[in-house]
Design a protein around this motif. Structure first.
Motif, PDB file in Angstrom:
ATOM      1  N   GLY A   1     -30.814 -32.755  66.009  1.00  0.00           N
ATOM      2  CA  GLY A   1     -29.393 -32.825  65.988  1.00  0.00           C
ATOM      3  C   GLY A   1     -28.752 -31.508  65.636  1.00  0.00           C
ATOM      4  N   GLY A   2     -28.460 -31.295  64.361  1.00  0.00           N
ATOM      5  CA  GLY A   2     -27.686 -30.153  63.925  1.00  0.00           C
ATOM      6  C   GLY A   2     -26.253 -30.568  63.666  1.00  0.00           C
ATOM      7  N   SER A   3     -25.584 -29.852  62.773  1.00  0.00           N
ATOM      8  CA  SER A   3     -24.220 -30.237  62.422  1.00  0.00           C
ATOM      9  C   SER A   3     -23.365 -29.007  62.169  1.00  0.00           C
ATOM     10  CB  SER A   3     -24.221 -31.147  61.185  1.00  0.00           C
ATOM     11  OG  SER A   3     -24.727 -30.463  60.055  1.00  0.00           O
ATOM     12  N   HIS A   4     -22.058 -29.203  62.273  1.00  0.00           N
ATOM     13  CA  HIS A   4     -21.067 -28.171  61.982  1.00  0.00           C
ATOM     14  C   HIS A   4     -19.996 -28.796  61.096  1.00  0.00           C
ATOM     15  CE1 HIS A   4     -22.749 -25.598  65.177  1.00  0.00           C
ATOM     16  NE2 HIS A   4     -22.855 -26.712  65.871  1.00  0.00           N
ATOM     17  N   VAL A   5     -19.384 -27.978  60.250  1.00  0.00           N
ATOM     18  CA  VAL A   5     -18.327 -28.467  59.364  1.00  0.00           C
ATOM     19  C   VAL A   5     -17.057 -27.668  59.629  1.00  0.00           C
ATOM     20  CG1 VAL A   5     -17.591 -28.848  56.990  1.00  0.00           C
ATOM     21  CG2 VAL A   5     -19.998 -29.149  57.605  1.00  0.00           C
ATOM     22  N   ASP A   6     -15.968 -28.370  59.921  1.00  0.00           N
ATOM     23  CA  ASP A   6     -14.669 -27.749  60.170  1.00  0.00           C
ATOM     24  C   ASP A   6     -13.707 -28.109  59.044  1.00  0.00           C
ATOM     25  OD1 ASP A   6     -15.503 -26.774  62.715  1.00  0.00           O
ATOM     26  OD2 ASP A   6     -15.121 -28.754  63.579  1.00  0.00           O
ATOM     27  N   LEU A   7     -12.832 -27.177  58.710  1.00  0.00           N
ATOM     28  CA  LEU A   7     -11.757 -27.447  57.756  1.00  0.00           C
ATOM     29  C   LEU A   7     -10.559 -27.958  58.546  1.00  0.00           C
ATOM     30  CD1 LEU A   7     -10.657 -27.255  54.843  1.00  0.00           C
ATOM     31  CD2 LEU A   7      -9.895 -24.933  55.388  1.00  0.00           C
ATOM     32  N   VAL A   8     -10.101 -29.173  58.227  1.00  0.00           N
ATOM     33  CA  VAL A   8      -8.993 -29.780  58.966  1.00  0.00           C
ATOM     34  C   VAL A   8      -7.904 -30.214  57.986  1.00  0.00           C
ATOM     35  CG1 VAL A   8     -10.491 -30.559  60.841  1.00  0.00           C
ATOM     36  CG2 VAL A   8     -10.065 -32.080  58.904  1.00  0.00           C
ATOM     37  N   GLU A   9      -6.702 -30.391  58.515  1.00  0.00           N
ATOM     38  CA  GLU A   9      -5.561 -30.804  57.699  1.00  0.00           C
ATOM     39  C   GLU A   9      -5.027 -32.139  58.195  1.00  0.00           C
ATOM     40  OE1 GLU A   9      -1.175 -29.131  56.198  1.00  0.00           O
ATOM     41  OE2 GLU A   9      -2.419 -27.969  57.595  1.00  0.00           O
ATOM     42  N   GLY A  10      -4.788 -33.056  57.273  1.00  0.00           N
ATOM     43  CA  GLY A  10      -4.256 -34.365  57.638  1.00  0.00           C
ATOM     44  C   GLY A  10      -2.809 -34.271  58.088  1.00  0.00           C
ATOM     45  N   LEU A  11      -2.485 -34.902  59.224  1.00  0.00           N
ATOM     46  CA  LEU A  11      -1.124 -34.852  59.745  1.00  0.00           C
ATOM     47  C   LEU A  11      -0.154 -35.613  58.852  1.00  0.00           C
ATOM     48  CD1 LEU A  11      -1.760 -35.350  63.586  1.00  0.00           C
ATOM     49  CD2 LEU A  11      -1.106 -33.247  62.404  1.00  0.00           C
ATOM     50  N   ARG A  12      -0.615 -36.694  58.233  1.00  0.00           N
ATOM     51  CA  ARG A  12       0.275 -37.535  57.441  1.00  0.00           C
ATOM     52  C   ARG A  12       0.399 -37.076  55.993  1.00  0.00           C
ATOM     53  NH1 ARG A  12      -1.305 -43.713  59.434  1.00  0.00           N
ATOM     54  NH2 ARG A  12      -0.745 -43.428  61.650  1.00  0.00           N
ATOM     55  N   ASP A  13      -0.738 -36.700  55.384  1.00  0.00           N
ATOM     56  CA  ASP A  13      -0.688 -36.365  53.956  1.00  0.00           C
ATOM     57  C   ASP A  13      -0.706 -34.863  53.680  1.00  0.00           C
ATOM     58  OD1 ASP A  13      -3.305 -35.685  54.504  1.00  0.00           O
ATOM     59  OD2 ASP A  13      -4.189 -37.340  53.383  1.00  0.00           O
ATOM     60  N   GLY A  14      -0.999 -34.037  54.705  1.00  0.00           N
ATOM     61  CA  GLY A  14      -1.014 -32.594  54.512  1.00  0.00           C
ATOM     62  C   GLY A  14      -2.190 -32.088  53.698  1.00  0.00           C
ATOM     63  N   ARG A  15      -3.142 -32.955  53.395  1.00  0.00           N
ATOM     64  CA  ARG A  15      -4.311 -32.547  52.614  1.00  0.00           C
ATOM     65  C   ARG A  15      -5.382 -31.943  53.520  1.00  0.00           C
ATOM     66  NH1 ARG A  15      -5.390 -37.641  48.439  1.00  0.00           N
ATOM     67  NH2 ARG A  15      -3.392 -37.508  47.318  1.00  0.00           N
ATOM     68  N   PHE A  16      -6.215 -31.105  52.906  1.00  0.00           N
ATOM     69  CA  PHE A  16      -7.332 -30.529  53.641  1.00  0.00           C
ATOM     70  C   PHE A  16      -8.564 -31.422  53.495  1.00  0.00           C
ATOM     71  CE2 PHE A  16      -4.794 -26.637  52.966  1.00  0.00           C
ATOM     72  CZ  PHE A  16      -4.722 -26.217  54.287  1.00  0.00           C
ATOM     73  N   TYR A  17      -9.321 -31.508  54.584  1.00  0.00           N
ATOM     74  CA  TYR A  17     -10.554 -32.284  54.608  1.00  0.00           C
ATOM     75  C   TYR A  17     -11.656 -31.463  55.278  1.00  0.00           C
ATOM     76  CZ  TYR A  17      -7.556 -36.330  53.646  1.00  0.00           C
ATOM     77  OH  TYR A  17      -6.653 -37.205  53.092  1.00  0.00           O
ATOM     78  N   ALA A  18     -12.896 -31.849  55.006  1.00  0.00           N
ATOM     79  CA  ALA A  18     -14.044 -31.272  55.702  1.00  0.00           C
ATOM     80  C   ALA A  18     -14.491 -32.266  56.770  1.00  0.00           C
ATOM     81  CB  ALA A  18     -15.181 -30.994  54.723  1.00  0.00           C
ATOM     82  N   LEU A  19     -14.495 -31.831  58.021  1.00  0.00           N
ATOM     83  CA  LEU A  19     -14.936 -32.686  59.121  1.00  0.00           C
ATOM     84  C   LEU A  19     -16.349 -32.264  59.522  1.00  0.00           C
ATOM     85  CD1 LEU A  19     -14.378 -34.884  61.245  1.00  0.00           C
ATOM     86  CD2 LEU A  19     -13.482 -33.069  62.738  1.00  0.00           C
ATOM     87  N   LYS A  20     -17.309 -33.101  59.185  1.00  0.00           N
ATOM     88  CA  LYS A  20     -18.705 -32.827  59.535  1.00  0.00           C
ATOM     89  C   LYS A  20     -18.997 -33.450  60.892  1.00  0.00           C
ATOM     90  CE  LYS A  20     -23.460 -33.301  57.828  1.00  0.00           C
ATOM     91  NZ  LYS A  20     -24.323 -33.775  56.709  1.00  0.00           N
ATOM     92  N   ARG A  21     -19.400 -32.609  61.857  1.00  0.00           N
ATOM     93  CA  ARG A  21     -19.705 -33.073  63.211  1.00  0.00           C
ATOM     94  C   ARG A  21     -21.210 -32.959  63.444  1.00  0.00           C
ATOM     95  NH1 ARG A  21     -18.091 -29.928  66.948  1.00  0.00           N
ATOM     96  NH2 ARG A  21     -17.524 -28.104  65.700  1.00  0.00           N
ATOM     97  N   ILE A  22     -21.864 -34.096  63.585  1.00  0.00           N
ATOM     98  CA  ILE A  22     -23.312 -34.140  63.765  1.00  0.00           C
ATOM     99  C   ILE A  22     -23.614 -34.350  65.246  1.00  0.00           C
ATOM    100  CG2 ILE A  22     -25.463 -35.264  63.092  1.00  0.00           C
ATOM    101  CD1 ILE A  22     -23.998 -36.328  60.611  1.00  0.00           C
ATOM    102  N   LEU A  23     -24.281 -33.382  65.863  1.00  0.00           N
ATOM    103  CA  LEU A  23     -24.625 -33.483  67.278  1.00  0.00           C
ATOM    104  C   LEU A  23     -25.813 -34.428  67.454  1.00  0.00           C
ATOM    105  CD1 LEU A  23     -24.167 -32.526  70.182  1.00  0.00           C
ATOM    106  CD2 LEU A  23     -25.711 -30.606  69.712  1.00  0.00           C
ATOM    107  N   CYS A  24     -25.636 -35.431  68.296  1.00  0.00           N
ATOM    108  CA  CYS A  24     -26.674 -36.442  68.525  1.00  0.00           C
ATOM    109  C   CYS A  24     -27.152 -36.353  69.972  1.00  0.00           C
ATOM    110  CB  CYS A  24     -26.130 -37.841  68.237  1.00  0.00           C
ATOM    111  SG  CYS A  24     -25.466 -38.055  66.564  1.00  0.00           S
ATOM    112  N   HIS A  25     -28.395 -35.936  70.163  1.00  0.00           N
ATOM    113  CA  HIS A  25     -28.944 -35.793  71.510  1.00  0.00           C
ATOM    114  C   HIS A  25     -29.433 -37.120  72.080  1.00  0.00           C
ATOM    115  CE1 HIS A  25     -28.866 -31.370  71.445  1.00  0.00           C
ATOM    116  NE2 HIS A  25     -29.238 -31.475  70.179  1.00  0.00           N
TER     117      HIS A  25
END
Length: 214
Positions: A1-25
């Motif tokens: 697999g492998g994974s990447h982590v992006d820093l994202v911001e919530g549209l409703r609350d304006g908070r920052f989150y970590a979005l972990k994207r796990i590639l599934c073959h």
């Protein structure tokens, strides 16, 4: 697999989150990602990173598992150890005790639920603004006792012989390695790994304490 982590911001609350994207073959990768989601759902503990939301996204013939996690601004314990090492200094012992006690608090709940972490290391420990340690990356968490009966199974957990039983004691051993890293600025087997020598053989021998004074 492998994974990447992006820093994202919530549209409703304006908070920052970590979005972990796990590639599934394949199906096996998808099951592993869903296992990590399941492990997050088992715990509600201040020292274990909570899962905010998750979904499976199709990417052509492949899939990505998206795990939305709280953003912990302090970064990892390993990045803090590296920063101190670059300054030529060590982490104060009082701070080490505070982090270690917090880490034990986070690890004890999986013990009680018979689900040890099995991947406890400085890169998987986040520190918040108050130095509260938060365990992340629960993909290796599993039932407490696992019998290893082949060299292939042994390779999956990296440093055990081909005939053994892995139990909750692995987290205690790993916690000792984390303590060593905080004390001396590197893991007890980092030098061996960097030289390309066998870590599996090295762990069967006593650890040599550094001659460097703190």
């Amino acid at each position: 697999g492998g994974s990447h982590v992006d820093l994202v911001e919530g549209l409703r609350d304006g908070r920052f989150y970590a979005l972990k994207r796990i590639l599934c073959h394949d199906k096996e990768d998808r099951q592993a990602a869903l296992h990590e989601v399941e492990m997050h759902g088992l715990f509600d503990h201040p020292n274990i990173l909570r899962l905010v939301a998750h979904c499976m996204v199709e990417k052509g013939t492949k899939h990505e598992a998206w795990l939305l996690l709280p953003y912990v601004k302090g970064g990892t314990l390993w990045s803090e150890v590296e920063a101190l090492r670059e300054k030529g200094t060590f982490m104060p012992e009082q701070r080490i005790l505070l982090i270690l006690c917090g880490g034990v608090g986070g690890a004890q709940q999986p013990f009680s639920d018979v689900h040890p972490c099995r991947d406890l290391k400085p890169t998987n420990v986040l520190l918040d603004e108050d130095d509260r340690p938060v365990l992340m990356d629960l993909g290796s968490m599993n039932r407490a006792r696992i019998e290893v009966n082949s060299s292939r199974e042994a390779m999956a957990v990296q440093v055990v012989p081909s005939q053994c039983v892995i139990d909750e004691g692995t987290d205690i051993w790993s916690l000792g390695c984390v303590l060593y890293c905080m004390m001396f600025g590197e893991g007890p087997y980092d030098a061996i790994f960097q030289k390309g020598d066998s870590v599996a053989l090295a762990v069967q021998n006593p650890i040599a304490m550094p001659t460097t004074t703190r």
